[in-house]
Design an enzyme around this catalytic site. Structure first.
Site, PDB file in Angstrom:
ATOM      1  N   SER A 167       7.539  -3.987 -18.700  1.00 46.64           N
ATOM      2  CA  SER A 167       6.608  -5.644 -18.973  1.00 46.64           C
ATOM      3  C   SER A 167       7.011  -6.127 -20.815  1.00 46.64           C
ATOM      4  O   SER A 167       7.498  -5.319 -21.676  1.00 46.64           O
ATOM      5  CB  SER A 167       5.611  -5.668 -19.248  1.00 46.64           C
ATOM      6  OG  SER A 167       4.692  -6.058 -20.481  1.00 46.64           O
ATOM      7  N   LYS A 217       4.196   0.508 -19.787  1.00 43.96           N
ATOM      8  CA  LYS A 217       4.053  -0.048 -18.588  1.00 43.96           C
ATOM      9  C   LYS A 217       5.944   0.294 -17.537  1.00 43.96           C
ATOM     10  O   LYS A 217       6.577   0.181 -18.063  1.00 43.96           O
ATOM     11  CB  LYS A 217       4.198  -1.699 -18.264  1.00 43.96           C
ATOM     12  CG  LYS A 217       2.663  -1.848 -18.352  1.00 43.96           C
ATOM     13  CD  LYS A 217       1.810  -1.536 -17.369  1.00 43.96           C
ATOM     14  CE  LYS A 217       1.781  -3.508 -16.862  1.00 43.96           C
ATOM     15  NZ  LYS A 217       1.057  -3.133 -15.214  1.00 43.96           N
ATOM     16  N   THR A 244      -6.481   8.464   7.015  1.00 39.86           N
ATOM     17  CA  THR A 244      -6.743   6.945   7.865  1.00 39.86           C
ATOM     18  C   THR A 244      -7.242   5.974   6.547  1.00 39.86           C
ATOM     19  O   THR A 244      -8.317   6.683   6.106  1.00 39.86           O
ATOM     20  CB  THR A 244      -7.252   7.352   8.381  1.00 39.86           C
ATOM     21  OG1 THR A 244      -9.068   7.587   8.360  1.00 39.86           O
ATOM     22  CG2 THR A 244      -6.339   8.535   9.255  1.00 39.86           C
ATOM     23  N   HIS A 245      -7.079   4.567   7.073  1.00 35.22           N
ATOM     24  CA  HIS A 245      -8.306   3.631   6.077  1.00 35.22           C
ATOM     25  C   HIS A 245      -8.437   4.021   5.061  1.00 35.22           C
ATOM     26  O   HIS A 245      -9.372   3.793   3.501  1.00 35.22           O
ATOM     27  CB  HIS A 245     -10.101   3.623   6.404  1.00 35.22           C
ATOM     28  CG  HIS A 245      -9.964   3.679   7.475  1.00 35.22           C
ATOM     29  ND1 HIS A 245     -10.277   2.539   8.392  1.00 35.22           N
ATOM     30  CD2 HIS A 245     -10.591   4.639   8.781  1.00 35.22           C
ATOM     31  CE1 HIS A 245     -10.761   3.396  10.008  1.00 35.22           C
ATOM     32  NE2 HIS A 245     -10.383   4.590  10.022  1.00 35.22           N
ATOM     33  N   GLU A 299       7.761  -3.737  -4.783  1.00 37.44           N
ATOM     34  CA  GLU A 299       6.849  -5.292  -4.834  1.00 37.44           C
ATOM     35  C   GLU A 299       7.397  -6.568  -4.011  1.00 37.44           C
ATOM     36  O   GLU A 299       7.465  -7.213  -3.000  1.00 37.44           O
ATOM     37  CB  GLU A 299       6.181  -5.731  -5.986  1.00 37.44           C
ATOM     38  CG  GLU A 299       5.196  -4.616  -6.028  1.00 37.44           C
ATOM     39  CD  GLU A 299       4.827  -4.508  -8.243  1.00 37.44           C
ATOM     40  OE1 GLU A 299       5.821  -5.444  -8.443  1.00 37.44           O
ATOM     41  OE2 GLU A 299       4.257  -3.958  -7.853  1.00 37.44           O
ATOM     42  N   ASN A 351       6.881  -0.630 -13.564  1.00 39.59           N
ATOM     43  CA  ASN A 351       6.347  -1.345 -13.332  1.00 39.59           C
ATOM     44  C   ASN A 351       7.076  -1.021 -11.762  1.00 39.59           C
ATOM     45  O   ASN A 351       8.056  -0.495 -11.747  1.00 39.59           O
ATOM     46  CB  ASN A 351       6.266  -2.605 -13.299  1.00 39.59           C
ATOM     47  CG  ASN A 351       5.009  -2.734 -14.207  1.00 39.59           C
ATOM     48  OD1 ASN A 351       4.449  -2.179 -14.469  1.00 39.59           O
ATOM     49  ND2 ASN A 351       5.853  -3.848 -14.583  1.00 39.59           N
TER      50      ASN A 351
END
Ligand code: ARG
Length: 466
Positions: free
Chosen positions: A277, A283, A155-156, A290, A285
């Site tokens: 990348s 990388k 939570t949070h 996204e 990704n």
């Protein structure tokens, strides 16, 4: 410039006006629906004696010929026509002569386009439900394989209490199941045929609207001709449901991105669903996640746009409503792509079970259970809360966890602790003792999984095709 309405005019339309008004560049997507609706219309007209059998046969043959020729690439839908309706009618008349000019008897483009859009959306509602069902299937598989995969629940975005991966996935199963059910509701509410409403006031021809509706698989005809040509609620409902699907996908993507980060390392997205990348060789990704998160914005945009287009339009049809198409088509294509890609990404994702369990061990996710242990020994909950708070502080100071403390250390904080504390706060018991409906314990989860399986086995989609 091929238009259906030159008679009343003495001047040619200005070229810019023509282009501004024309919709062929996007309503060509409604080609199949336009043909299907026209065939149903003429079959009905013949039954009612408005067209002769020869005329009906010629028109149906002409329309199916156009469909075949467009589908095999022999005939091209070009921008010389104002809209898809003009394209079909002009080609029909070219093919079969004067009978083609009778196709539009008792019909207006207003009820025609309302029908085309409805047929299109209705088909896409089913497609979306099918794609959701695929995703639900993958979720169920992950759930079944991970009833004992412990992980922290948050939570949070702070570690809270331990759950299992199955339980976490189950939350998404619930969300996408609601989306799946929303498709059923939309389908049922929208499934009334607007054809026969004419421009707005029906027609004087003796149309059998019930018959046309049944030919096209509708529940029945719509009951007010003005509303029939002015209603776009079903598009709004569908875009709203699609926006909710995207909101769910976007939340899921956000979690996948966090889980896939170097710090969490809970999951690894398959190479096939990752990107590299151009400069940093190390990388990998999570671009797909996204992008799905990002594309949520354009689907919300479509919903906002159509709501805004519709809000000030007087009855009945107004040309503003032509603006319903591009954004709706774009939103539908976007969601379709996102659902398919997300399902593929989830189905190939690797879950690092040890990393998840280690993370659950570390973050004091068993603190509530430790407090409950003291309550079980007669300590009032508020006091227990304070004792465990001090215990946590002690652990933070020593960089350790509750499970790893010695009996002496525990007793120094509260004499109530006994040997059985270790079992009480183990990750396994923290999860497995949570057995109320909807909780993460195996016993509870197995029951829920049974319900989900039954849901998929008896999906409303199956009824739809029976
Ligand atoms: N292209 C129009 C639309 O999408 C078709 C209906 C045109 N009707 C009219 N009266 N101009 O809404």
């Amino acid at each position: 410039m091929a238009q259906l309405w030159g008679g009343r005019f003495t001047k040619e339309t200005d070229r810019l006006v023509y282009n501004f008004n024309a919709s062929i560049s996007f309503d060509r997507k409604l080609f199949e629906e336009d043909i299907e609706g026209s065939i149903a219309h003429v079959v009905m007209l013949e039954k009612q004696g408005v067209l002769s059998e020869e005329e009906k046969n010629a028109i149906v043959k002409g329309l199916t010929g156009i469909r075949e020729d467009v589908n095999c690439g022999k005939l091209e839908i070009t921008e010389e026509y104002e809209d898809i309706h003009s394209f079909v009618e002009a080609n029909l008349t070219e093919r079969i002569g004067d009978a083609g000019k009778k196709l539009h008897t008792g019909r207006s483009r207003n009820d025609q386009v309302a029908l085309d859009m409805k047929l299109y959306i209705r088909k896409e509602v089913i497609h979306t439900a099918e794609e959701l069902e695929e995703l639900l299937g993958v979720l169920l598989e992950v759930m079944e394989g991970n009833l004992d995969t412990y992980m922290p629940g948050f939570t949070h975005l702070q570690k809270a209490q331990p759950v299992t991966l199955a339980h976490h996935m189950g939350a998404y199963f619930e969300m996408f199941r609601r989306d799946h059910l929303r498709m059923r509701d939309i389908y049922a509410r929208m499934n009334y045929c607007p054809l026969g409403a004419g421009a707005l006031a029906g027609t004087t021809y003796p149309l059998d609207r019930r018959y046309t509706a049944s030919l096209l698989g509708f529940e029945g005809p719509s009951l007010n001709s003005m509303d029939s040509v002015a209603d776009r609620d079903y598009i709004i409902e569908f875009l709203s449901a699609l926006s909710t699907v995207m909101m769910h996908l976007s939340r899921f993507c956000e979690e996948v991105i966090i889980w896939n980060s170097n710090e969490y390392h809970f999951v690894e997205i398959d190479d096939a669903y990752s990107t590299g990348s151009s400069i940093m060789p190390q990388k990998k990704n999570p671009d797909i996640a996204e992008l799905v998160r990002g594309k949520t914005g354009r689907v919300y945009g479509a919903l906002t746009a159509i709501l805004t287009v519709m809000k000030g339009i007087p009855l009945a049809y107004n040309k503003d409503m032509q603006e319903d198409k591009e954004l709706t088509f774009d939103a539908i294509d976007t969601v379709k792509g996102c659902l398919a890609l997300f399902t593929g990404m989830l189905g190939t994702m690797k879950f690092h079970k040890e990393a998840m369990a280690a993370s659950a061990m570390k973050g004091f996710t068993n603190a509530t259970d430790a407090a409950d242990y003291l309550v079980g020994k007669g300590v009032p909950f508020r006091d227990a809360h304070g004792i465990i708070g001090r215990l946590v502080l002690y652990c933070i100071d020593k960089n350790t966890c509750i499970d790893a403390l010695s009996m002496e250390e525990l007793k120094a904080i509260s004499p109530v602790f006994e040997e059985d504390i270790y079992d009480a706060v183990s990750l396994k018991s923290c999860v497995e003792r949570r057995l109320t409906i909807g909780a993460p314990g195996r016993g509870a989860m197995e029951k829920v999984i049974g319900i989900y399986k039954e849901y998929l086995d008896n999906s409303w989609l199956k009824e739809q095709y029976n």
